[in-house]
Scaffold this motif. Structure first.
Motif, PDB file in Angstrom:
ATOM      1  N   VAL A 150      -2.294  -5.799  -8.006  1.00 57.86           N
ATOM      2  CA  VAL A 150      -2.774  -4.434  -7.806  1.00 57.86           C
ATOM      3  C   VAL A 150      -2.479  -3.961  -6.389  1.00 57.86           C
ATOM      4  O   VAL A 150      -2.078  -2.811  -6.166  1.00 57.86           O
ATOM      5  N   GLY A 151      -2.651  -4.866  -5.424  1.00 53.15           N
ATOM      6  CA  GLY A 151      -2.610  -4.459  -4.036  1.00 53.15           C
ATOM      7  C   GLY A 151      -1.251  -4.403  -3.384  1.00 53.15           C
ATOM      8  O   GLY A 151      -1.007  -3.565  -2.506  1.00 53.15           O
ATOM      9  N   LEU A 152      -0.330  -5.288  -3.760  1.00 53.74           N
ATOM     10  CA  LEU A 152       0.948  -5.343  -3.043  1.00 53.74           C
ATOM     11  C   LEU A 152       1.742  -4.039  -3.118  1.00 53.74           C
ATOM     12  O   LEU A 152       2.226  -3.556  -2.084  1.00 53.74           O
ATOM     13  N   PRO A 153       1.886  -3.432  -4.309  1.00 54.20           N
ATOM     14  CA  PRO A 153       2.606  -2.147  -4.324  1.00 54.20           C
ATOM     15  C   PRO A 153       1.943  -1.080  -3.460  1.00 54.20           C
ATOM     16  O   PRO A 153       2.633  -0.314  -2.773  1.00 54.20           O
ATOM     17  N   LYS A 154       0.615  -1.025  -3.480  1.00 56.78           N
ATOM     18  CA  LYS A 154      -0.084  -0.021  -2.684  1.00 56.78           C
ATOM     19  C   LYS A 154       0.007  -0.336  -1.193  1.00 56.78           C
ATOM     20  O   LYS A 154       0.238   0.550  -0.367  1.00 56.78           O
ATOM     21  N   PHE A 155      -0.179  -1.602  -0.849  1.00 52.46           N
ATOM     22  CA  PHE A 155      -0.161  -1.985   0.562  1.00 52.46           C
ATOM     23  C   PHE A 155       1.230  -1.773   1.169  1.00 52.46           C
ATOM     24  O   PHE A 155       1.358  -1.347   2.314  1.00 52.46           O
ATOM     25  N   MET A 156       2.270  -2.107   0.395  1.00 55.07           N
ATOM     26  CA  MET A 156       3.645  -1.964   0.882  1.00 55.07           C
ATOM     27  C   MET A 156       4.230  -0.588   0.597  1.00 55.07           C
ATOM     28  O   MET A 156       5.357  -0.301   0.981  1.00 55.07           O
ATOM     29  N   ARG A 157       3.465   0.251  -0.116  1.00 57.48           N
ATOM     30  CA  ARG A 157       3.901   1.608  -0.463  1.00 57.48           C
ATOM     31  C   ARG A 157       5.211   1.586  -1.229  1.00 57.48           C
ATOM     32  O   ARG A 157       6.189   2.232  -0.869  1.00 57.48           O
ATOM     33  N   LEU A 158       5.184   0.804  -2.308  1.00 57.56           N
ATOM     34  CA  LEU A 158       6.345   0.681  -3.178  1.00 57.56           C
ATOM     35  C   LEU A 158       5.987   1.196  -4.572  1.00 57.56           C
ATOM     36  O   LEU A 158       4.826   1.156  -4.972  1.00 57.56           O
ATOM     37  N   ASN A 159       6.999   1.649  -5.306  1.00 59.48           N
ATOM     38  CA  ASN A 159       6.744   2.017  -6.688  1.00 59.48           C
ATOM     39  C   ASN A 159       6.640   0.752  -7.537  1.00 59.48           C
ATOM     40  O   ASN A 159       6.933  -0.349  -7.076  1.00 59.48           O
ATOM     41  N   GLN A 160       6.240   0.916  -8.788  1.00 62.35           N
ATOM     42  CA  GLN A 160       5.999  -0.243  -9.645  1.00 62.35           C
ATOM     43  C   GLN A 160       7.267  -1.046  -9.922  1.00 62.35           C
ATOM     44  O   GLN A 160       7.217  -2.262 -10.091  1.00 62.35           O
ATOM     45  N   ASP A 161       8.413  -0.368  -9.959  1.00 64.27           N
ATOM     46  CA  ASP A 161       9.675  -1.061 -10.234  1.00 64.27           C
ATOM     47  C   ASP A 161       9.993  -2.109  -9.172  1.00 64.27           C
ATOM     48  O   ASP A 161      10.583  -3.154  -9.474  1.00 64.27           O
ATOM     49  N   ARG A 162       9.628  -1.829  -7.939  1.00 63.04           N
ATOM     50  CA  ARG A 162       9.858  -2.798  -6.863  1.00 63.04           C
ATOM     51  C   ARG A 162       8.608  -3.617  -6.568  1.00 63.04           C
ATOM     52  O   ARG A 162       8.697  -4.779  -6.191  1.00 63.04           O
ATOM     53  N   GLY A 163       7.449  -2.998  -6.729  1.00 59.98           N
ATOM     54  CA  GLY A 163       6.210  -3.676  -6.363  1.00 59.98           C
ATOM     55  C   GLY A 163       5.872  -4.860  -7.252  1.00 59.98           C
ATOM     56  O   GLY A 163       5.442  -5.910  -6.756  1.00 59.98           O
ATOM     57  N   LEU A 164       6.053  -4.720  -8.557  1.00 64.58           N
ATOM     58  CA  LEU A 164       5.683  -5.814  -9.465  1.00 64.58           C
ATOM     59  C   LEU A 164       6.580  -7.044  -9.314  1.00 64.58           C
ATOM     60  O   LEU A 164       6.070  -8.174  -9.268  1.00 64.58           O
ATOM     61  N   PRO A 165       7.918  -6.904  -9.239  1.00 62.92           N
ATOM     62  CA  PRO A 165       8.737  -8.104  -8.981  1.00 62.92           C
ATOM     63  C   PRO A 165       8.419  -8.751  -7.635  1.00 62.92           C
ATOM     64  O   PRO A 165       8.448  -9.983  -7.510  1.00 62.92           O
ATOM     65  N   TYR A 166       8.124  -7.919  -6.640  1.00 56.24           N
ATOM     66  CA  TYR A 166       7.737  -8.432  -5.325  1.00 56.24           C
ATOM     67  C   TYR A 166       6.457  -9.251  -5.445  1.00 56.24           C
ATOM     68  O   TYR A 166       6.350 -10.370  -4.926  1.00 56.24           O
ATOM     69  N   ALA A 167       5.467  -8.698  -6.153  1.00 57.87           N
ATOM     70  CA  ALA A 167       4.194  -9.404  -6.335  1.00 57.87           C
ATOM     71  C   ALA A 167       4.387 -10.704  -7.115  1.00 57.87           C
ATOM     72  O   ALA A 167       3.774 -11.724  -6.794  1.00 57.87           O
ATOM     73  N   ALA A 168       5.252 -10.672  -8.135  1.00 55.59           N
ATOM     74  CA  ALA A 168       5.506 -11.883  -8.912  1.00 55.59           C
ATOM     75  C   ALA A 168       6.154 -12.961  -8.046  1.00 55.59           C
ATOM     76  O   ALA A 168       5.824 -14.150  -8.166  1.00 55.59           O
ATOM     77  N   SER A 169       7.055 -12.559  -7.149  1.00 48.26           N
ATOM     78  CA  SER A 169       7.693 -13.516  -6.244  1.00 48.26           C
ATOM     79  C   SER A 169       6.677 -14.111  -5.279  1.00 48.26           C
ATOM     80  O   SER A 169       6.675 -15.325  -5.027  1.00 48.26           O
TER      81      SER A 169
END
Length: 204
Positions: A150-169
């Motif tokens: 929930v937090g990584l996309p918001k904290f990094m100000r990324l959209n879901q397309d980039r935020g979710l793979p980033y969070a999974a990594s």
């Protein structure tokens, strides 16, 4: 610090926006949260290991001497700080692949707040029990994973397309760091510090 804790448990979306804003205005704003809440599992472990003891069989409890329990508590505190810092380094390193540009301090702060469920889970160390510890660790891991995704996309100000793979990594690396730090701590504890166990006492 208390407000962030409550919001992380009740309104994580709003909490992450507020945390990122504060970190931009005041770098290292996360330090009091990290340094103080990391003490909770260490203090509880010290009390549980010296007063309550571990139940290794149905008819006995094994306690540690005060010196050994203090060594273990300090080791846990330092290992937790190191693990959080290491996660921050990895979060910063991986950010380049997802077009995010956080500072290292912001990444360490994100790791520290994401690990909050683990800090709170340290309360169970007051009454050391294998099954209770395992269940609590699973619950803490589940909520920490929720905070991460929930937090990584918001904290990094990324959209879901980039935020979710980033969070999974980050989740995959976090699991590796958690296991590595725990195993390293256990090996150091048994091979270098030579724990002193007190005579088992009968369960009431």
């Amino acid at each position: 610090m208390k407000a962030h804790l409550i919001k992380l448990l009740t309104q994580p979306d709003d909490a992450w926006v507020a945390i990122r804003s504060e970190e931009e205005q005041h770098p290292r704003q996360y330090l009091p949260h990290l340094l103080l809440w990391t003490l909770l599992p260490s203090l509880c472990l010290f009390i549980g290991a010296t007063w309550t003891g571990w139940s290794l069989a149905d008819s006995e409890r094994v306690r540690l001497s005060t010196a050994s329990a203090l060594q273990l508590s300090v080791l846990l505190y330092l290992a937790t700080l190191f693990g959080t810092w290491l996660m921050g380094v990895f979060v910063r390193w991986m950010s380049r692949s997802f077009e995010a540009r956080p500072t290292l301090n912001q990444c360490i702060g994100f790791a520290a707040y994401t690990a909050t469920p683990y800090f709170l889970a340290g309360l169970v160390a007051l009454y050391p029990n294998r099954w209770l510890a395992a269940i609590t660790l699973l619950l803490a891991s589940a909520y920490a994973s929720y905070l991460l995704f929930v937090g990584l996309p918001k904290f990094m100000r990324l959209n879901q397309d980039r935020g979710l793979p980033y969070a999974a990594s980050v989740w995959g690396v976090g699991l590796l760091v958690l296991v590595t730090v725990l195993v390293g701590m256990i090996l150091l504890w048994f091979n270098l510090l030579s724990p002193e166990y007190l005579r088992p006492q009968a369960l009431p």
